[in-house]
Scaffold this active site. Sequence first.
Site, PDB file in Angstrom:
ATOM      1  N   CYS A  53       2.627   0.299  14.681  1.00 20.43           N
ATOM      2  CA  CYS A  53       3.565  -0.275  15.637  1.00 20.43           C
ATOM      3  C   CYS A  53       4.739  -0.967  14.955  1.00 20.43           C
ATOM      4  CB  CYS A  53       2.849  -1.255  16.568  1.00 20.43           C
ATOM      5  SG  CYS A  53       2.004  -2.578  15.697  1.00 20.43           S
ATOM      6  N   HIS A  95       3.222  -0.504  -3.536  1.00 19.04           N
ATOM      7  CA  HIS A  95       3.514  -0.813  -2.140  1.00 19.04           C
ATOM      8  C   HIS A  95       2.339  -0.431  -1.241  1.00 19.04           C
ATOM      9  CE1 HIS A  95       5.979  -1.466   1.441  1.00 19.04           C
ATOM     10  NE2 HIS A  95       5.546  -0.291   1.888  1.00 19.04           N
ATOM     11  N   GLY A 189      -4.619  -3.203  22.408  1.00 17.77           N
ATOM     12  CA  GLY A 189      -4.910  -3.616  23.775  1.00 17.77           C
ATOM     13  C   GLY A 189      -6.206  -4.397  23.851  1.00 17.77           C
TER      14      GLY A 189
END
Length: 443
Positions: A53, A95, A189
């Site tokens: 996200c 990274h 959620g």
Amino acid sequence: MTVGTGVISGASVDIDRATVDELEAATVESQREGVDRLLSAPAVEEAYVLQTCNRVEAYVVTSDGPEGRAALDVFFEGVPDDVLVELGHEESLRHLMRVAAGLESIVVGEDQILGQVSTAYEDALAAGGIGRILEAGVTKAVHVGERARTETAINEGSVSLASAAVKLVDEEVGVDGADALVVGAGEMGRLAAQSLATRVDHLYVANRTAERAEHLADTVDADATVVDLDEVAEAVAEATVVVTATGSPDYVFDKSTVAGSGETFVVDIAQPRDVPTTVTELPGVTVRDLDALKTVTDENRAQRAEAATVVEEMIDVEFERLLAQYKRKRADRVISAMYESAERVKAQEVETAVGKADLDAGQREVVEAMADAIVNQLLAAPTKSLRDAAEQDDWSTINTALQLFDPEFGGDESESDGVESDEIPEHIRDQMPDAVFDQLSDD
């Protein structure tokens, strides 16, 4: 192309540098589809795409850096240069470790990213994007992420992006006693619903798949109602707080969904977004997205600074181990080829000697043992020299050795990523001194 090597090139777009719109521009339909796109470039041998996200990242393995950067430029076409971070080979490896450890997350130390890195690996593997180079890099990153969470306090409190979203709601309008709606029954959620459950009067749960919504409603400690996603407008009219986190490629809300709902505070943590920006034109409707969460997580970063320092030190050590592992694997192919070549010569000469002398089984065993001892003594010094050459990045010496000992060198480059210890033929392993084979087997 150097022996057993490929160069990793990476590129990253994340919410720290990019706006939600810019992050959305980088988003692909799915991680697997992204890997397929990258592999369609002739120069790309391996590919890995991580999409969450708050970040979109892609990594490729090519024979040199410019080819990798060219493939990534096409992949991220349309993304502004000032938000796209390009990563070289070693930068990419470090990274990835930082990402898996949670150091690059909006909420430092959050656990969800580790699972997302692993899922992206499975997607890339299914698409044929994982070879020996990315296999070592991504699995090492997952290992570091697991160590960070078990050996440090980086994830103390089990915070998440969803809990940060609820904290934002609480700071701006308050959560206690409200009616709330959670849209999306995935991981985010679920975490949002759990954060809200003990504080709201009533919780509505909406999801495209009713069974998942019902399962979530049954597992949270709240008076909960399941709402069909097509009828979500009715729940919005009842709720004053909405947290939406679906995986839908399209908007879940539009103006009509929220129109007439009165005072409504929406936090959209989906990527791509569930709520179009035009919804904010409605009176009484406030929408916050990932950009707004940046300020909420500053306190989290300060709290975890000490643990983050420990994780950074852990990454330094594991990074050096990974580089050494790559170097050993590059030398292993040469050492294996050298022993195979010597084994062929030894076997031919033993057969010739046995045939001429008409030796019995016991005498043959003595001759073979002597031949093995000679081969091992002759190859001990070259074996050490080749390992030293790999440690010192002396690939000229490695290439020369391969040309001498490997008849297939320069042919099929698909096999030129180095030889694992378990790929060395058994009859060759049997001829190696234990110390040599132990080195080849060492991680």
